[in-house]
Design a protein around this motif. Structure first.
Motif, PDB file in Angstrom:
ATOM      1  N   ARG A   1       8.815   3.664   5.755  1.00 53.12           N
ATOM      2  CA  ARG A   1      10.066   4.516   6.408  1.00 53.12           C
ATOM      3  C   ARG A   1      11.181   3.345   6.973  1.00 53.12           C
ATOM      4  N   GLU A   2      10.736   2.323   7.178  1.00 55.55           N
ATOM      5  CA  GLU A   2      11.621   1.246   7.735  1.00 55.55           C
ATOM      6  C   GLU A   2      12.658   0.961   6.980  1.00 55.55           C
ATOM      7  N   LEU A   3      12.099   0.845   5.799  1.00 53.31           N
ATOM      8  CA  LEU A   3      12.963   0.261   4.499  1.00 53.31           C
ATOM      9  C   LEU A   3      13.994   1.329   4.322  1.00 53.31           C
ATOM     10  N   ARG A   4      13.256   2.789   4.284  1.00 51.43           N
ATOM     11  CA  ARG A   4      13.973   3.521   4.026  1.00 51.43           C
ATOM     12  C   ARG A   4      15.330   4.031   4.912  1.00 51.43           C
TER      13      ARG A   4
ATOM     14  N   ALA B   1      10.755   7.744   1.369  1.00 50.29           N
ATOM     15  CA  ALA B   1       9.917   6.485   1.174  1.00 50.29           C
ATOM     16  C   ALA B   1       8.901   6.513   0.126  1.00 50.29           C
ATOM     17  N   ASN B   2       9.137   7.498  -0.864  1.00 49.36           N
ATOM     18  CA  ASN B   2       8.554   7.601  -2.012  1.00 49.36           C
ATOM     19  C   ASN B   2       9.384   6.857  -3.063  1.00 49.36           C
ATOM     20  N   PHE B   3       9.185   5.355  -2.998  1.00 52.95           N
ATOM     21  CA  PHE B   3       9.931   4.574  -4.168  1.00 52.95           C
ATOM     22  C   PHE B   3       9.079   3.530  -4.709  1.00 52.95           C
ATOM     23  N   ASN B   4       9.598   2.792  -5.599  1.00 51.88           N
ATOM     24  CA  ASN B   4       9.226   1.625  -6.446  1.00 51.88           C
ATOM     25  C   ASN B   4      10.344   0.564  -6.251  1.00 51.88           C
ATOM     26  N   VAL B   5       9.915  -0.633  -6.176  1.00 52.42           N
ATOM     27  CA  VAL B   5      10.983  -1.715  -6.155  1.00 52.42           C
ATOM     28  C   VAL B   5      10.607  -2.995  -7.091  1.00 52.42           C
TER      29      VAL B   5
ATOM     30  N   SER C   1       0.812  -1.198  -0.089  1.00 51.38           N
ATOM     31  CA  SER C   1      -0.061  -0.099   0.077  1.00 51.38           C
ATOM     32  C   SER C   1       0.917   1.186  -0.013  1.00 51.38           C
ATOM     33  N   LYS C   2       0.259   2.358  -0.591  1.00 46.87           N
ATOM     34  CA  LYS C   2       0.907   3.487  -0.702  1.00 46.87           C
ATOM     35  C   LYS C   2       0.049   4.493   0.061  1.00 46.87           C
ATOM     36  N   SER C   3       0.843   5.616   0.562  1.00 45.91           N
ATOM     37  CA  SER C   3       0.017   6.630   1.278  1.00 45.91           C
ATOM     38  C   SER C   3      -0.670   7.753   0.297  1.00 45.91           C
ATOM     39  N   ALA C   4      -1.390   8.765   0.809  1.00 47.57           N
ATOM     40  CA  ALA C   4      -1.922   9.799   0.024  1.00 47.57           C
ATOM     41  C   ALA C   4      -0.782  10.759  -0.831  1.00 47.57           C
ATOM     42  N   GLY C   5       0.342  10.762  -0.066  1.00 48.45           N
ATOM     43  CA  GLY C   5       1.238  11.291  -0.718  1.00 48.45           C
ATOM     44  C   GLY C   5       2.171  10.534  -1.690  1.00 48.45           C
ATOM     45  N   GLY C   6       1.854   9.380  -1.866  1.00 44.38           N
ATOM     46  CA  GLY C   6       2.523   8.438  -2.776  1.00 44.38           C
ATOM     47  C   GLY C   6       3.791   7.484  -2.141  1.00 44.38           C
ATOM     48  N   ARG C   7       3.836   7.782  -0.916  1.00 44.25           N
ATOM     49  CA  ARG C   7       5.033   6.987  -0.023  1.00 44.25           C
ATOM     50  C   ARG C   7       4.472   5.829   0.029  1.00 44.25           C
TER      51      ARG C   7
ATOM     52  N   GLY D   1      12.282  12.459  -4.279  1.00 39.69           N
ATOM     53  CA  GLY D   1      12.273  13.140  -3.111  1.00 39.69           C
ATOM     54  C   GLY D   1      13.213  12.964  -2.307  1.00 39.69           C
ATOM     55  N   PHE D   2      13.563  14.069  -1.249  1.00 43.61           N
ATOM     56  CA  PHE D   2      14.532  13.823  -0.111  1.00 43.61           C
ATOM     57  C   PHE D   2      13.857  14.348   1.237  1.00 43.61           C
TER      58      PHE D   2
END
Length: 333
Positions: A269-272, A280-284, A249-255, A297-298
């Motif tokens: 955020r744990e993986l980040r 935490a805005n990533f694809n894998v 799942s992703k958040s409203a902001g895409g993270r 993002g940063f």
């Protein structure tokens, strides 16, 4: 040799100066730089919060607590937190956000004491609070040319917003958070941190051209991936081999909210944190024993995007419009 009364008086005067007056002067000078009593906690009025003239800041670099004029501190934070080549309206927005955030920490310290990391001061000079750089630090780091140009620009931005703070429903907006870039959307506070804050809502941040850490790709062997995740979160006991990895799942902001690795579920955020990702805005994806993660993002993504603020300023928005966009429902005065 005959000692006159006048000579005796000279000797007494000299001793008074050396042993009493001079030490008092030196002690006073020492106090100016090292041991001024803690400034009073700002008074909170209806719909308006007073700002202090001086604040105490712990300097990690030097291991001392300094007393600094509050507005000078804000200038040092803007210089430490935002690129000086940003638009003047973006710098103004940063000044108001930094002033609001620091004042909220000062007020909270009056209730519960200073943080354990710096018990003699409510604020410090690194990312634990906000990055602060003194005039001396900046001169050493940037040089005289930067001081003659960029420092004057920062001072102008801060001075033009002197004393201005953000308020929500008449109360100081205590969580004036900001980050470098969002990757296109900021986050609801509860999707990143513990609680929902009404003015920290997910909003679009479309104008982040030139931002660092866009489409940043990192590659991990499954062995290294396992090692880093288990090192950070040994309780999860992620085992080899990795057969399956996917975003749940992703958040409203895409993270990334949740990501499943084999039969274990992690927060994005744990993986980040475990892998040192910029966001935490990533694809894998995983192929032939290599895990590929691409992030945008940063930073944590909550509150004002600094690159987004600069993009808005380039398009004609003033600092109040920028702040009112990134902090939903706030007023600035």
């Amino acid at each position: 040799m005959k000692i006159t009364k006048k000579a005796i008086l000279y000797v007494i005067a000299a001793e008074l100066f050396v042993f009493i007056i001079l030490p008092s002067i030196l002690l006073g000078i020492h106090g100016i730089f090292h041991e001024i009593p803690s400034p009073a906690v700002p008074k909170i009025f209806s719909n308006k919060t007073d700002t202090p003239k001086y604040i105490r800041v712990y300097r990690h670099t030097y291991g001392v607590t300094e007393v600094i004029p509050f507005e000078d501190y804000v200038k040092g934070v803007v210089a430490g937190e935002m690129p000086s080549n940003f638009e003047i309206e973006a710098l103004k927005a940063q000044a108001v956000a930094a002033r609001t955030y620091s004042l909220s920490k000062i007020i909270r310290s009056g209730d519960g004491g200073n943080p354990p990391a710096h018990p003699d001061a409510p604020l410090c000079d690194d990312t634990h609070c906000q990055v602060y750089r003194s005039v001396y630090d900046l001169t050493e780091l940037k040089g005289e040319e930067w001081m003659n140009d960029s420092w004057k620009k920062i001072c102008k931005a801060v001075d033009s917003t002197k004393g201005q703070l953000m308020y929500y429903n008449g109360q100081l907006a205590e969580q004036a958070l900001f980050h470098s870039s969002s990757g296109g959307h900021t986050e609801n506070s509860e999707d990143v941190f513990a609680s929902a804050v009404p003015y920290l809502r997910s909003v679009d941040s479309p104008y982040e051209e030139g931002a660092t850490h866009q489409k940043e790709t990192k590659y991990f062997s499954t062995k290294d991936f396992l090692y880093l995740v288990n090192l950070k979160y040994p309780g999860k006991k992620l085992s080899s081999p990795i057969n399956k990895i996917g975003i749940v799942s992703k958040s409203a902001g895409g993270r990334v909210e949740d990501i499943k690795i084999n039969n274990s579920t992690f927060k994005g955020r744990e993986l980040r944190d475990a892998l040192g990702l910029s966001s935490a805005n990533f694809n894998v994806s995983m192929k032939n024993g290599t895990i590929t993660i691409t992030s945008n993002g940063f930073g944590h993504g909550v509150g004002m995007s600094q690159y987004g603020a600069n993009g808005m300023a380039k398009r004609g928005s003033n600092y109040k419009q920028i702040l009112e966009h990134y902090y939903t429902g706030v007023k600035i005065y």
